[in-house]
Design an enzyme around this catalytic site. Structure first.
Site, PDB file in Angstrom:
ATOM      1  N   HIS A 288       0.808  -1.217   0.000  1.00 11.07           N
ATOM      2  CA  HIS A 288       0.000   0.000   0.000  1.00 11.07           C
ATOM      3  C   HIS A 288       0.849   1.278   0.000  1.00 11.07           C
ATOM      4  O   HIS A 288       0.344   2.355  -0.288  1.00 11.07           O
ATOM      5  CB  HIS A 288      -1.005  -0.006   1.170  1.00 11.07           C
ATOM      6  CG  HIS A 288      -0.416   0.196   2.524  1.00 11.07           C
ATOM      7  ND1 HIS A 288      -0.367  -0.797   3.472  1.00 11.07           N
ATOM      8  CD2 HIS A 288       0.135   1.275   3.120  1.00 11.07           C
ATOM      9  CE1 HIS A 288       0.176  -0.338   4.588  1.00 11.07           C
ATOM     10  NE2 HIS A 288       0.496   0.911   4.396  1.00 11.07           N
TER      11      HIS A 288
ATOM     12  N   ASP B 176       0.074  -7.550   1.124  1.00 13.04           N
ATOM     13  CA  ASP B 176       0.554  -6.200   1.412  1.00 13.04           C
ATOM     14  C   ASP B 176       2.069  -6.146   1.546  1.00 13.04           C
ATOM     15  O   ASP B 176       2.610  -5.464   2.419  1.00 13.04           O
ATOM     16  CB  ASP B 176      -0.115  -5.641   2.668  1.00 13.04           C
ATOM     17  CG  ASP B 176      -0.067  -4.113   2.717  1.00 13.04           C
ATOM     18  OD1 ASP B 176       0.333  -3.496   1.717  1.00 13.04           O
ATOM     19  OD2 ASP B 176      -0.431  -3.543   3.766  1.00 13.04           O
TER      20      ASP B 176
ATOM     21  N   SER C 204       4.517   2.877   7.723  1.00  8.24           N
ATOM     22  CA  SER C 204       4.244   1.646   6.991  1.00  8.24           C
ATOM     23  C   SER C 204       5.467   1.196   6.204  1.00  8.24           C
ATOM     24  O   SER C 204       6.108   1.984   5.502  1.00  8.24           O
ATOM     25  CB  SER C 204       3.085   1.858   6.021  1.00  8.24           C
ATOM     26  OG  SER C 204       1.873   1.509   6.606  1.00  8.24           O
TER      27      SER C 204
END
Length: 500
Positions: free
Chosen positions: A206, A235, A323
């Site tokens: 992402h 992911d 992230s």
């Protein structure tokens, strides 16, 4: 459906029509997964030029100036830029994630795919080639200082760029008109972890999704980067820093042997503030969830379902921009890739999640070796059984996963699982819903032998199943850009319900 704070929530995968237009059971509507809801954010951020409803533009940013210079295709990218190596300026960047609905389940041991020893691609092993102990015994060196000194050189800041037209409004509004047409602008920020000295970097899918060009900053140097490959359903993605050499590969730990309460540190670029660290503990393990894709203003899906088995829960601060960054233990070894947070504000609230390193590194290794990332597959389509459904249709079990179809040649078919069976246990763990079973299967490796307990017309049977691989359906998925649900069916065609 909303939770107590009116936050939209979901219940895993939507059920789908079964054979002969049914919904899993003969004449029955599809069952919904057990409603264990919680709101999650992807722990990354995006910048939006000219603001936009609900988003704050970066402080002091210009929509038409401030490029990074040469090296990014399509001309100098426009938009806000970080001051490399400086934490003196706070960027007020909008958080791109919406409150996304997930189904919480509790998985089992993570996928074992751990490798070590740095190198390059083509069968390469990943991680540091030597083990450097953390020495915090001296009075002038605390544990956080020692771990940060060891790990910071192995964590990268990632800038993602996309053309102005990529962020255009529908129906032609803002589609490449004006002086910025065709130029690249910064679309998101994130973090990554160095796996090899020559620049392979693992991050979240992402973070890089929708990007057309990438730059990574590691060890005080900025490199153009290319996307090597990704596994959207997990992911995970891998970037390669172009022309890099002599980078510090992180030392890889073992996420299968974590202790609840043990000390950890998160490292990344929260809000674009690169080289930031925060400490905490392992709050829990085996937190599994399925994240539904986001939707646009018209309710259309904008992505794929993502399956997160056996996540590490931590209270070490994870914020937008973290992230893809590192979660390390007291020895400075990588144990997880920071990915999600639970929050009603979009920022840190004490509950964050990291993908276990054993699972993530196995996928990264496949990507670097030029392979299609694969996952374990049982080979069934199914819908959830709950007490009301069981009572209404006279089913023999009150909870579990009702098998609507079995893929020919799959491990389930060879083990004797039949349509109409209700799977009540997988590898010794109770199955309460179809989502539970999907998460449990994803936590295994292709070739693993597991015990599957089924209820067949009131009689319980234990069947030994050798799990297959979703390689063929993953390849088809990449070629056709189809939906993850189709991929997970593994050849079950238009069978009903969820699949594993």
């Amino acid at each position: 459906m909303t939770d107590a704070n009116n936050t939209p929530s979901g219940s895993g995968y939507p059920s789908q029509p079964g054979p002969a237009g049914q919904q899993g059971y003969p004449g029955a509507p599809s069952a919904q997964s057990a409603p264990r809801h919680s709101a999650y954010h992807s722990a990354y951020q995006s910048t939006y030029q000219q603001g936009g409803a609900g988003y704050a533009a970066p402080a002091g940013a210009s929509a038409s100036s401030g490029g990074m210079g040469a090296g990014v295709p399509g001309g100098a990218p426009h938009g806000p830029q970080r001051k490399k190596g400086s934490a003196g300026k706070t960027f007020l960047v909008a958080f791109a994630g919406a409150l996304l609905a997930c189904v919480l389940a509790f998985g089992v041991a993570g996928v074992v795919g751990l490798v070590s020893d740095g190198g390059t691609s083509g069968g390469a092993s990943l991680g540091a080639s030597t083990s450097a102990p953390v020495d915090a015994g001296e009075a002038d060196a605390t544990l956080p200082e020692a771990v940060a000194a060891k790990c910071l050189p192995s964590v990268a800041a990632i800038d993602v760029y996309a053309s102005a037209a990529s962020n255009a409004l529908p129906f032609g509004f803002g589609t490449g008109q004006g002086q910025n047409a065709g130029e690249l602008t910064q679309s998101s920020l994130g973090s990554g972890v160095v796996l090899t000295a020559d620049g392979y970097i693992i991050t979240n899918y992402h973070v890089v999704e929708g990007g057309e060009a990438y730059q990574v900053t590691v060890g005080g140097e900025t490199y153009d980067a290319e996307l090597v490959g990704s596994d959207p359903s997990s992911d995970v993605a891998v970037l390669k820093a172009k022309g890099a050499s002599g980078l510090t590969a992180i030392e890889i730990g073992d996420s299968d042997n974590l202790t609840i309460g043990e000390w950890v540190m998160s490292i990344g670029s929260p809000f674009g503030l690169e080289q930031s660290v925060a400490t905490g503990i392992v709050s829990a393990t085996s937190r599994s969830q399925i994240m539904e894709p986001s939707t646009d203003m018209y309710g259309n899906s904008t992505g794929e379902y993502t399956i997160y088995p056996n996540m590490i829960q931590t209270d070490a601060a994870i914020n937008p921009g973290n992230s893809g960054g590192a979660l390390v233990d007291a020895e400075g070894k990588l144990i997880g890739i920071n990915t999600l947070i639970t929050s009603y504000s979009g920022n840190y609230s004490g509950v964050g999640f990291a993908i276990p390193v054993n699972y993530a590194i196995s996928l990264a290794q496949q990507i670097i070796d030029g392979k299609t990332p694969t996952h374990a597959q049982l080979g069934v389509s199914m819908t959830t059984v709950n007490p009301s459904i069981a009572k209404r249709y006279g089913l023999a079990a009150e909870e579990g996963a009702y098998v609507s179809a079995v893929s020919a040649g799959s491990g389930a078919a060879e083990a004797g699982i039949e349509a109409g069976d209700i799977i009540t246990s997988f590898d010794g763990k109770a199955v309460e819903s179809a989502s539970d079973l999907m998460l449990d299967v994803r936590a295994k490796n292709p070739g693993d032998v597991v015990t599957v307990t089924v209820n067949r017309d009131g009689a319980t049977k234990d069947l030994q199943v050798t799990l297959g691989s979703d390689e063929s359906s993953m390849s088809a998925m990449q070629q056709q850009s189809g939906n993850l649900l189709d991929m997970l069916r593994g050849g079950a065609g238009s069978g009903s319900g969820d699949a594993a």
